[in-house]
Enzyme design. Structure first.
Site: not given
Ligand code: IPM
Ligand code: MG
Length: 367
Positions: A147, A197, A229, A253, A257
């Protein structure tokens, strides 16, 4: 709390459903203030798309200044279709969210993924896998890796474009986030799964070595390493097999999710992004729901405010040092869910459909 009497909160509701779910979090904080004799100073500021429209930038100077003068940031969500065509550096997500993380060195991102037994139907995963619910804590490194690593650019050469992002981790960065994960595990089920990884990346090798070394300081905690993975597969095969998950920024990240989706409603999940401890057990932190701005339902009064309310609870825990108040809010939320109240995202037959505001009021009553 730097000021003994007053806990200072910068409230940045942002775009989309941000303002309407934030109203409910503030309603709950108001009730907590009374019940637990906590005095707040709340300052609301613009951030994200609405700030671009009003001030020309996603993170205006006065907003940043208010954050600097606060003990914590309670954040809603930013972004939306209206601002998607702006240059990447000016878009709300990068110009506001990533900038705040970097400015305040919020390296420890905690994403509890709790699937309540009453809400397993909201998970897209087979009932037999999530039956009884689960409680996993995702610990994501938030200020390093791909990032923010330099160099980072795009260039035109020999008739085509190429792009460079740099993955870099210092041992000290891995160490401090590993300590966060192990300390959290000590208060939970004493199990850490570290993601890397290491079969391909130098970063992965260093990550694994460093986490192993930190683990020596926590003999009561069981540590297992998984390649990223494989972790993606194990999460969906058996989410209940995890307690604390530790990952670097990008892997975190993606996998957080995945875990949020397995848990069911994104509208239920809070998060905390913490900086370095101030020594009194409290942290400067930014607290935000895991879901986005949900522009499709913004302004309709149907969004689930629970993620925002639980984010405020995390703020009470980590930035105000008020575990009692944090737990009270969390218990109130569980009670409301048990009583059968549901916003649209988690509603099923036999439960009672309520609005954003009614959900907030119900949590206040349960307090
Ligand atoms: C998160 C989001 C952010 C990230 C984006 C919106 C920049 O996906 O907080 O997980 O990638 O960290
Ligand atoms: Mg995210």
């Amino acid at each position: 709390m730097s000021n003994v009497d007053t806990f200072r909160v910068a409230v940045l509701a942002g775009d989309g459903i941000g303002p309407e779910v934030m109203s409910e979090a503030l309603r709950v904080l108001g009730a907590v203030a009374e019940k637990f004799a906590i005095s707040y100073q709340i300052k609301e500021e613009r951030v994200g798309g609405c700030a671009i429209d009003a001030d020309g930038v996603a993170l205006p100077e006065h907003t940043l200044q208010t954050c600097k003068e606060s003990d914590a940031i309670l954040f809603g969500s930013v972004g939306g279709p209206k601002w998607e065509s702006l240059p990447p550096q000016q878009q709300p997500e990068r110009a506001a969210l990533l900038a705040l993380r970097k400015t305040f060195a919020l390296y420890a991102n905690l994403r509890p993924a709790i699937c309540l037994p009453e809400l397993t139907h909201a998970s897209p995963v087979r009932e037999s896998i999530v039956a009884g619910g689960f409680d996993v804590l995702f610990v994501r490194e938030l200020t390093g890796g791909l990032y923010f690593g330099e160099p980072k650019y795009m260039k035109h050469e020999s008739g085509e474009w190429f792009a460079v992002d740099t993955m870099i981790y210092w041992e000290s960065e891995i160490e401090r986030i590993a300590h966060v994960a192990f300390q959290a595990a000590m208060r939970r089920r004493q199990h850490v799964t570290s993601i890397d990884k290491a079969n391909v990346l130098q970063n992965g090798i260093l990550w694994r070595q460093t986490v192993d070394r930190v683990a020596n300081e926590y003999p009561d905690v069981k540590l297992r390493h998984l390649y990223v993975d494989n972790a993606a597969m194990q999460l969906i095969r058996n989410p209940k097999g995890f307690d604390v998950i530790l990952a670097e920024n990008l892997f975190g990240d993606i996998l957080s999710d995945e875990l949020a989706m397995i848990a069911g409603s994104l509208g239920m999940l809070p998060s905390a992004s913490l900086g370095i401890s101030k020594g009194d057990g409290c942290y400067f932190g930014m607290y935000e729901p895991s879901g986005g701005t949900a522009p499709d339902i913004a302004g309709m009064g149907i969004a689930n405010p629970i993620a925002q309310i639980l984010s405020a609870a995390m703020m009470l825990r980590y930035s105000a040092g008020r575990e009692d108040a944090a737990q009270a809010v969390e218990t109130a939320v569980q009670r409301v869910i048990r009583s059968g109240l549901r916003t649209k995202d988690i509603h099923t037959e036999g439960t009672q459909l309520v609005s954003t505001a009614d959900m907030g009021k119900a949590v206040v009553e349960a307090l």
